[in-house]
Each structure stands twice: as structure tokens, then as C-alpha cells.
Scaffold this motif. Structure first.
Motif, PDB file in Angstrom:
ATOM      1  N   ASN A  21      16.724  -5.994 -13.583  1.00 48.85           N
ATOM      2  CA  ASN A  21      15.996  -7.195 -14.054  1.00 48.85           C
ATOM      3  C   ASN A  21      14.770  -7.579 -13.206  1.00 48.85           C
ATOM      4  O   ASN A  21      13.961  -8.131 -13.976  1.00 48.85           O
ATOM      5  CB  ASN A  21      16.945  -8.501 -13.888  1.00 48.85           C
ATOM      6  N   ASP A  27      18.850 -14.808 -15.180  1.00 47.41           N
ATOM      7  CA  ASP A  27      18.582 -13.338 -15.093  1.00 47.41           C
ATOM      8  C   ASP A  27      18.684 -12.742 -13.729  1.00 47.41           C
ATOM      9  O   ASP A  27      18.313 -11.546 -13.446  1.00 47.41           O
ATOM     10  CB  ASP A  27      17.410 -13.064 -15.635  1.00 47.41           C
ATOM     11  N   HIS A  39      18.146  -4.640  -8.422  1.00 55.34           N
ATOM     12  CA  HIS A  39      18.690  -4.922  -9.539  1.00 55.34           C
ATOM     13  C   HIS A  39      17.484  -4.618 -11.084  1.00 55.34           C
ATOM     14  O   HIS A  39      16.276  -4.676 -10.693  1.00 55.34           O
ATOM     15  CB  HIS A  39      18.933  -6.470  -9.851  1.00 55.34           C
ATOM     16  N   THR A  77      26.542  -6.999  -7.772  1.00 56.13           N
ATOM     17  CA  THR A  77      25.303  -7.593  -7.545  1.00 56.13           C
ATOM     18  C   THR A  77      25.241  -8.523  -6.355  1.00 56.13           C
ATOM     19  O   THR A  77      26.360  -9.244  -5.959  1.00 56.13           O
ATOM     20  CB  THR A  77      24.830  -8.446  -8.733  1.00 56.13           C
ATOM     21  N   ASN A  85      11.410  -7.097 -15.134  1.00 57.46           N
ATOM     22  CA  ASN A  85      10.688  -8.158 -15.882  1.00 57.46           C
ATOM     23  C   ASN A  85       9.785  -8.880 -15.140  1.00 57.46           C
ATOM     24  O   ASN A  85       9.058  -9.677 -15.968  1.00 57.46           O
ATOM     25  CB  ASN A  85      11.990  -9.056 -16.350  1.00 57.46           C
ATOM     26  N   ASP A  98      27.528  -8.985 -12.368  1.00 55.88           N
ATOM     27  CA  ASP A  98      26.538  -9.509 -13.149  1.00 55.88           C
ATOM     28  C   ASP A  98      27.068  -9.510 -14.601  1.00 55.88           C
ATOM     29  O   ASP A  98      28.202  -8.899 -14.772  1.00 55.88           O
ATOM     30  CB  ASP A  98      25.170  -9.040 -12.810  1.00 55.88           C
TER      31      ASP A  98
END
Length: 733
Positions: free
Chosen positions: A577, A325, A575, A533, A580, A527
Motif C-alpha cells: 500500500n 489502508d 507493505h 503486517t 499509493n 491485514d
């Protein structure tokens, strides 16, 4: 003392016929060869499961295990001991009268993780400056090194074979002045058989100092010892007796080592409040430039300059991270190492690419100590290992059109052709990138200088870590890192077009990637969702003594998403992610930031968090954040915007009481209109700071407080009033 050996048994079959009154002839017995044996005198089996010591079985003596952590792991029979290559060793003394002088044997199981910079000892029965004893170790190529003193004279043997990394190997060494031979066996096969003088091994009169995991010759680079062993050791034995092929085969056959080596690295960083927890960072050791970020079969791979055994530039190799991830990274075994030959001095940076036939491949810089060339390697197991191509180097040296360094290939495929740029420069003009192309990834043609910089315009004399990447609108980015000359290293870029081997920029003056310099050498990919990225290195910039105490050096940024705006400027944002990672949330809304005010976050404290702040700047002259503040104010790290200067300011002047860390004030130009609303996301992780502004700009910082209570977080305003809504998310990883 144990007797270990082989005996040759003769089966005598006698046929007898009885005949009264007659003596039958009795057949003579066959000659039985003499029994060969070796006697165990020292044994370290490393089978303990807990504690800080290990036992020598024959004397039942316990010896302290030194280092940053004690890491036990599965061995060839029971447990083994892991040595980190930077700090782990076992030391003590053995009675000299038990050590053989005329027939000395040693056996051990070994799995190197990293090869050393100097000569590392697996076992050293020596002392610095002495003329006695024996050392068995490895050199920078993983070759077995045996050093010994006969009659006070020094001798050394080195095998041509290298120990494979991350694999269990069995070594037996026999030094026999009595038979005038030294024999070295690897996995049951003899790899060295050499005559030696008929003079006994020299031992000290009473006790012999020994070291397991570190040599005793005092090899250093700067403050660092470079003679530590990195990897696993098991079943280390010393015997007296004559070593034979039969004995070696018998000893080797006693074990069934596991097919894979499972290193277990147990280093307790709980007291190291400066170590990041959610940024990509190796378990220990030195890290530098990131490169080769690539997505393959639902996994991201990122490579980097690595050194487990020295916290600096020496014996560079390729480290390897993987992630599903981009935010939770797992360190893998190193994948590229220097070998004897054209890249023996070190493996520098490069890139990763999936070839047209689907083969994962890399290109890398190899250095022989005088010049650099370019090599390639491929993988058959999704980058878990790499095999260097036999025809390396594919480019043997820099082209004659440049006279500076030559390194860091970057390759892309377009229109059925592989394209490569390499960082270089012309000393009298400035840094540049040179261009090669190939149809088969093997044969490369030099096509000239793709783009030339001007050092008299501040663009530097040499460029490294070049990247050429295409944005969705067809525009291409040429990004380079100017190496330090009279000014710091800095990452800059142009937007333009690459055609026919030449890059043509849309603007002449390179743009700085960062608002405040501190983030370098980004590696770039798309990504799984097609977002461009990037991840780069964030160096420590502290004294070597700090890094030696830490046992680690440098780290990598959180992932960024890059987009190209209408002004051909790269807009940088976190980013998605990263969300999370968010844990416990603390919200502080409708804050009124006033001149001289404090404690806006109700005494919030922490060293690992994300802060999401929306700030109406009002009429304040200065507006910003305080991190790592101690209650007495002796330590604090300030990051703020100054409206009169139109600059972001990173003030580390009071960030630490240590004299060994940088405490400068860095600034970067950035336009914010007074009264405007600004969205800022701040990531603090131990000693690292990352700031994202309005999903457009980014900068980093480092701070190393010494006080345990230097954890307070606050906002502040000077010269006016502002308002803010702030949410802080704790991050644990």
C-alpha cells in the motif's frame, strides 16, 4: 459592567367590591425576597476568528495568545480557543480594584483533551511565590482544583468529580468570605460546598497578573513545565456577588453546547523540515511504543503510549490512530487514562483483541507507583472509546516466580481459550515471559514461565513488549524487546512452537529483527488480505531541548510485511500500500558509480520521498547513499554498505551542526556478495530514514540537519565501480 441575576416577582390579585360610604379592607402586600445578582467584571469570550490576540470585553484590552499555534474551534456559542497542553497560554494583568475580595464568582465552559501531570490552570490570578489571588484548574485525574488566598493564607479545594474529557462542561465557582462559603458547581449541580474563614481574598495592590491555560506555581519535570491546560476553553467570566443555585441554573441554561467537541489543531510545521509527513505521528506531543494493531470493520486501529502534556514518561495514556489502508493515519481522541486507584500512576502498553462474542477489547498495564497489574477494557463503538472493566485489575501483580518489572500483556485466542504472555524477568537469570490463560477474559490463571532468557548470553535482564504470533506454516514467533542494561534496547525473536504453556524455540540464539538497531516494539496483525503486517516505534534519540522546541517526540514506521523463509528468518519488505503514496517520479537509469564521483541524480534534493534503486555492486569496496547534504558539505548523512566488513553502516557523524542530536556511526552485519545485484528501497521523511533490502531486511536511522539547504540526495562508490537504476518518487501528504 453587566448585572446578571434572578428576581422573584409576586403577582398580587386584589378583589374589590364597591360600596358607597364604606372603606374596604386593603390586603397587605406579600413579602418579596431580595433580588440576588452577580455583576460581570471580566469576560473572555474567545470569539475572534483570526489574529494572535484575544480581547477582554469589559476593559476592551487585547492579550497575546502564546504557543506553537493558535487554534480556534467551534465553542458553546461562537468560537472557543484550543490549548495544546505544552505551549499555549494567555498572560497579562488586570486592575486589582475590579477583582472582588469578599464575593468572587467565576464561570467558564471547558473541554479537557488531556489531563495534566501537575495542576493545570484554566485561569490563574496568581504569581509564583506570591500569597495573593485565585486559581481554578484541574489535576491529573481531571478533578476541579480551586486554590485561593484569604488574608494571605493559602487554601485549596478539590472536587471528587472529574471533568469528562472531550466533552463540554460548565463550571461555576463562588468564593464568599462574606458568607464564609466556597461553592463549586458542575453543569448546574453543586459538587463542593465548604465553609471558609471570614477573611477577604488577597489581591496585589495595583495590578494582578493572570494566566489562562497555564498555572503559575512553577511545577516542572526536568526542563518541562507540567502545569499547562490541554483542551478547549470558552466563555470565561469573573463576577462580583453571591452565587446561588438559581443564578447557576440561569447561567447554565443560557447555553446549548454542541454534543460533540470538534478540536481544531492548527500548528504550522512548514518551517520544521525534520517533522515527518507520511509516517504515523501525533499532531503534537510525545509518542512511544505501538501496540494493539487490529483490523475491524474495514478500518485499522493502532494504539500507542501517548502524552500530550509532557514529552516523556509521565501520566501515560493510550493514544489511538485509525487508517483505511495502513499508510494514511488519522489521530483519534485518547481512549484510556489513569484513574484514582490501582492504575493512578499511568497506563502502560498492552494489546487489542476481538472477543469470541465480537466485542472489541483490550488488555493493558496499570501502575500504582509501587507495582504493576493487568486490566481489561471493552468498547461499544469500535474502539472510539473504551470502558474499563469494573473488576480490574484482572491480575493484581507479578507472580512470585519473577522479581523484575511486569508489563505489556499480549493476548491471543486459540482452541476456545484466551492466552496471555506478559514481559518480566528474574534479576539473577534474565528476561522472560510469564503465561496466563482464561476461558472468559475475566478470570486468569497463572501457568508459569513460558520462556526464560539468559542475561549472561546478552539476552537482557528484563523483557518488554512481547508478541507471540503464528505464521501460515504453523510456526510461531516469540518476539521481545530487551530493555537497556549495558547495551541498547533491541528487538529480538525466536521461531518455534508454543504448547502447554511453554515456548520451545527451534534455535537457541535469538535473532535480531533489524540489521542496524533503531526500530523497536513492533505491533503485529494480519491485514485485510491476510498478510502479516507490523509497525513499530522509531525514537528521536535527541536531547530534550530539541523535542521541546519541536513540540513533538518520536514517530511510527511505515507498515511492513513479514514472511518466514526456509531458515526460520523473518523476511521484511515494505507493505504494497505504500506505493499509493507515490507522487512525481524522477528516473535515473544506467548510472555508472565511480570512485569519487558525485551528482549522479542531477542535483536532486528533497526530504520526503521514496527511492527505488537496483544496484549491480560491481567491484566497489563501499557503495551507498547520501541524504540531507548541504552544498558546502558541512552537513550530510551517509548510509552505505562496506564489502570488506560485510556491514551496512549508518554514518550520522556529519548529519547535523547541532550538538543536541546524536551523531554516531551504527553498523549491522549483513551478507552481500561483491558483484551481486541488490534491490534497495529507501524511505526518507523529514528526519527519519527507512531502508529495505531485497525484500528481506530492514533498518532505520534519524538525522536532523540544521541548514535549510541540507536537502541534496546522491549516491556514491568507493574503491571501485558499480552501476544503478534509480527511481525517486516525491511523497506529499
Amino acid at each position: 459592567m453587566k448585572l446578571i441575576g434572578t428576581t422573584f416577582l409576586a403577582l398580587i390579585v386584589v378583589s374589590v367590591t364597591c360600596s358607597c360610604g364604606k372603606d374596604d379592607d386593603v390586603p397587605s402586600a406579600p413579602v418579596i425576597p431580595p433580588v440576588e445578582n452577580i455583576n460581570e467584571v471580566v469576560a473572555f469570550k474567545f470569539n475572534e476568528t483570526t489574529g494572535t490576540t484575544t480581547v477582554e470585553s469589559n476593559t476592551n484590552s487585547n492579550y497575546e495568545i502564546l504557543g506553537n499555534g493558535i487554534s480556534r474551534m467551534p465553542g458553546v456559542k461562537s468560537n472557543a480557543l484550543f490549548f495544546d497542553g505544552l505551549s499555549n497560554q494567555i498572560g497579562g494583568t488586570l486592575p486589582s480594584n475590579i477583582l472582588p475580595s469578599s464575593q468572587f464568582c467565576l464561570s467558564l465552559w471547558v473541554s479537557p483533551k488531556s489531563y495534566p501531570v501537575g495542576n493545570a490552570a484554566m485561569l490563574a490570578l496568581t504569581s509564583e511565590g506570591s500569597n495573593t489571588g485565585v486559581m481554578v484548574g484541574i489535576n491529573k485525574f481531571g478533578q476541579i482544583v480551586v486554590q485561593y488566598f484569604l488574608g494571605g493564607t493559602f487554601y485549596e479545594q478539590v472536587t471528587s468529580q472529574s471533568l469528562p474529557r472531550d466533552t463540554w462542561s460548565f463550571i461555576m465557582v463562588g468564593i464568599s468570605p462574606k458568607s464564609r462559603l466556597i461553592k463549586i458547581f458542575l453543569n448546574g449541580e453543586i459538587v463542593k460546598n465548604t465553609t471558609i474563614p471570614n477573611a477577604n481574598i488577597s489581591w496585589p495592590a495595583t495590578n494582578t497578573a493572570f494566566s489562562i491555560g497555564k498555572n503559575t506555581t512553577g511545577e516542572k519535570i526536568g526542563i518541562y513545565d507540567i502545569d499547562y491546560f490541554s483542551g478547549a476553553l470558552d466563555e470565561l467570566m469573573i463576577y462580583s456577588g453571591q452565587l446561588t443555585q438559581e443564578i447557576v441554573e440561569a447561567e447554565y441554561g443560557k447555553y446549548s453546547p454542541p454534543s460533540t467537541v470538534a478540536y481544531q489543531i492548527d500548528i504550522d510545521y512548514s518551517d520544521d523540515t525534520n517533522r515527518p509527513s507520511y509516517h504515523a505521528i501525533p499532531d503534537y506531543g510525545w509518542a512511544n511504543e505501538s501496540y494493539g494493531l487490529i483490523y475491524l470493520q474495514n478500518k485499522y486501529h493502532m494504539f500507542y503510549q501517548k502524552n500530550d502534556v509532557f514529552l516523556g514518561i509521565a501520566q501515560q495514556n493510550w493514544g489511538h490512530f485509525t487508517s483505511s489502508d495502513l499508510v494514511r493515519w488519522e489521530e483519534q481522541n485518547a481512549v484510556l487514562w489513569p484513574d484514582e486507584g490501582w492504575d493512578h500512576y499511568g497506563i502502560w502498553s498492552g494489546c487489542a483483541i476481538i472477543l469470541n462474542d465480537g466485542t472489541p477489547a483490550v488488555a493493558y498495564t496499570g501502575v500504582d507507583g509501587a507495582k504493576a497489574g493487568i486490566g481489561t477494557a471493552t468498547s461499544t463503538n469500535n474502539y472510539q472509546t473504551l470502558q474499563k472493566d469494573s473488576y480490574n485489575p484482572v491480575i493484581s501483580q507479578a507472580p512470585p516466580s519473577v522479581n523484575m518489572d511486569f508489563r505489556d500483556p499480549y493476548i491471543w485466542e486459540k482452541d476456545g481459550m484466551y492466552h496471555m504472555i506478559v514481559g518480566s524477568g528474574i534479576s539473577s537469570i534474565g528476561g522472560n515471559v510469564v503465561y496466563y490463560k482464561s476461558q472468559d477474559f475475566k478470570n486468569w490463571n497463572y501457568e508459569g514461565i513460558a520462556y526464560q532468557g539468559q542475561k549472561n548470553e546478552g539476552e537482557g535482564q528484563f523483557w518488554e513488549m512481547p508478541v507471540l504470533y503464528e505464521f501460515p506454516n504453523g510456526k510461531e514467533m516469540l518476539l521481545v524487546q530487551k530493555t537497556p542494561d549495558a547495551t541498547p534496547a533491541i528487538t529480538t525473536y525466536w521461531i518455534g512452537q508454543f504448547e502447554n504453556g511453554v515456548f520451545t524455540p527451534d534455535f537457541e540464539q535469538a535473532k535480531k529483527l533489524e540489521v542496524v538497531n533503531g526500530f523497536l516494539s513492533p505491533t503485529v496483525t494480519s491485514d485485510a488480505q491476510g498478510r502479516i503486517t507490523a509497525i513499530g516505534i522509531i525514537p528521536d534519540e535527541v536531547d530534550a531541548a530539541i523535542q521541546m522546541e519541536q513540540g513533538w517526540a518520536n514517530l511510527f514506521s511505515v507498515p511492513q510485511v513479514w514472511e518466514l523463509d526456509a531458515d526460520n528468518t523473518i523476511a521484511i519488505k515494505p507493505h504494497p500500500n505504500l506505493e499509493n503514496l507515490r507522487g512525481t517520479q524522477s528516473t535515473f537509469n544506467n548510472l555508472i558509480l565511480e570512485n569519487g564521483g558525485t551528482n549522479y541524480l542531477n542535483s536532486y534534493s528533497g526530504r520526503h520521498f521514496e527511492m527505488d534503486a537496483t544496484i549491480n555492486t560491481g567491484n566497489a569496496d563501499q557503495l551507498g547513499f547520501i541524504f540531507g547534504k548541504s552544498p558546502d558539505g558541512l552537513e550530510e548523512y551517509k548510509v552505505y554498505y562496506d564489502f570488506s566488513k560485510q556491514q551496512w553502516i549508518v554514518d550520522a557523524s556529519k548529519s547535523s551542526l547541532s550538538p543536541l542530536v546524536r551523531k554516531d556511526i551504527r553498523t549491522g552485519n549483513y551478507t552481500i556478495t561483491r558483484g551481486a545485484t541488490v534491490h534497495v528501497r529507501v524511505f526518507v521523511d523529514g528526519s527519519v530514514l527507512e531502508v529495505f533490502i531485497d525484500d528481506k531486511a530492514h533498518f532505520t536511522g534519524r538525522f536532523f540537519p540544521t541548514l535549510d539547504n541540507a536537502t541534496e540526495v546522491d549516491l556514491f562508490a568507493n574503491g571501485g565501480t558499480a552501476t544503478a537504476d534509480v527511481t525517486v518518487y516525491e511523497i506529499t501528504n
